[in-house]
Design an enzyme around this catalytic site. Structure first.
Site: not given
Ligand code: EPZ
Length: 420
Positions: A22-23, A117, A123-125, A305, A397
């Site tokens: 999936k990833n 999730c 964050p995506i900093d 995971d 998903r």
């Protein structure tokens, strides 16, 4: 509303074919946007996030066609906008990869802030810091992330932590940056390597993927081609743990055993038998499960995971185990639901402790995210009596045909429709 209903206490036996990762899929499908041509991606898992991403890319103007459930053809030559569709992009985290792919190819991108999730602040900093290092301007406003660059120039970027998402996103943007980009303290997960291999197949110049320093030499454009993604280590691990928790005997096929080393080691510590072949692992146990401690970390450490699934298994071991979650700051929310099934887990910050010897009993529960849903299934498979699991969309998903696969192993599991 859909529910999964399980009658537990069946020992699962047999073999299960593992699907695409999936990833890796949710990185490689958006990465195809960086190409100016037609790509075909094989061994995609037939899951919601992949189908959603195909829709998101179509709404950019690309042509997407599923040649079969696991093969997608993407013609990105006709993309005509850099603005992602809000409704499609908002409900999954991987839509943030469209930022790197569109920024790299077009010098601009607008994507809603990512969903996905919910287990703590995500964050995506680091992503944006990487884009800025390459010369982009990043603005976050009204729930959107907007990135623009007149020109992208290679840079040395150091990640505070080996973030999978940031590593892949910066790699996507750097593919076209003039000169050389170096990402230090980069993530080493197999799906980072898979994404780099896919981009190199299309003409990118990326080296070092799988190590903590990745170098990207900018190219003018990407071509096209056909690529097969790797098997899913987390789906694999979920079925390996299913063998252990039900006292069964399961062979997981079409896998890369090396990717499972952290879990294989832990299952052997717990006195499970794990037999290794070239593209399969056989897991079974002959006696009680021994307790053991687990500490998640970045690859090649124990994967976060698989933490919910492993904590569920450790509840049934004969003794006290300590689970430490070092990657996310709040990934034990599922334990409240697991306790309805009888789990004896006590949480203190990033640590959860179980005294073991837990005999799960059936109950009504609800998945709170993808991997917590998997943990509830595992507990239901072991539980005495009937377990009903709601919020099945979380599972859809990331787990292709999971009820069919578990049923083929002897589980009494079905999906039902029920009024709320
Ligand atoms: C990816 O999430 C996966 N998702 C997750 O899988 C997985 O748990 C995670 O990597 C770790 O392996 C996808 O690939 C779509 P990170 P990602 O960036 O990229 C912090 C599943 O169940 N961080 O490696 O979001 C972050 O908060 C999902 O398949 C920042 O602070 O994870 C976390 O604490 C769940 N700033 C840590 O780094 C940033 O800019 C690692 O996150 C980025 C991350």
């Amino acid at each position: 509303m859909e529910y999964i209903v399980i009658n537990g206490e069946k020992s699962l036996k047999g073999s299960v074919h593992i699907g695409g990762a999936k990833n890796a899929a949710v990185a490689i499908v958006p990465a195809a946007v960086a190409s100016g041509g037609v790509c075909v991606i094989d061994n995609l898992p037939d899951i919601r996030d992949v189908r959603n991403l195909a829709v998101a890319i179509e709404k950019l103007g690309a042509k997407c066609q599923f040649l079969d459930g696991n093969t997608l053809e993407i013609d990105a030559s006709c993309i005509n906008t850099h603005v992602a569709d809000y409704e499609t992009a908002i409900n999954m985290r991987a839509s943030y990869y469209l930022l790197g792919a569109l920024l790299g190819r077009f010098g601009k991108a607008e994507v809603p802030m990512p969903g996905g999730c919910d287990f703590g602040y995500r964050p995506i900093d680091y992503h944006l810091k990487g884009f800025e290092a390459l010369g982009a301007t990043c603005v976050t406003e009204h729930g959107w992330v907007k990135v623009y660059a007149e020109k992208l120039t290679g840079a040395n970027i150091y990640l505070d932590c080996p973030s999978v998402g940031a590593t892949i996103n910066i790699m996507l943007a750097a593919v076209f940056a003039e000169g050389t980009t170096q990402i230090e303290n980069s993530a080493r997960e197999p799906h980072v390597v898979d994404t780099a291999n896919f981009l190199n197949m299309m003409g990118a110049k990326i080296s070092g993927a799988g190590t903590d320093i990745i170098r990207i030499s900018g190219v003018k454009e990407l071509g096209c081609g056909r690529y097969t993604i790797i098997p899913d280590p987390i789906e694999t691990g979920t079925y390996m743990i299913a063998a252990a928790i039900t006292g069964g005997d399961i062979t997981v096929t079409n896998i890369i055993p090396k990717h499972m080393d952290p879990l294989t080691a832990k299952l052997r510590d717990m006195d499970c038998q794990v037999e290794e072949g070239e593209d399969y692992l056989r897991v079974y146990r002959t006696g009680e499960l021994k307790a053991c401690d687990v500490r998640t970390s970045y690859y090649p450490g124990f994967p976060t995971d698989l933490q919910p699934q492993m904590a569920t298994l450790l509840c049934t071991a004969s003794g006290t185990s300590v689970v430490t979650e070092t990657v996310f700051n709040n990934r034990f929310q599922y334990i409240n639901e697991l306790k309805r099934l009888g789990a004896n887990l006590k949480v203190d910050g990033r640590t959860a402790v179980t005294r073991g010897h837990c005999a799960f009993t059936g109950a009504q529960v609800g998945a709170t995210d993808l991997r917590s849903g998997a943990a509830l299934i595992l507990a239901g498979l072991a539980a005495k009596g009937e377990t009903t699991i709601g919020n099945v969309y979380h599972l859809d998903r990331g787990y292709e045909c999971f009820e069919e696969k578990f049923r083929s192993l002897g589980a009494d599991i079905k999906r039902i429709e029920k009024d709320e």
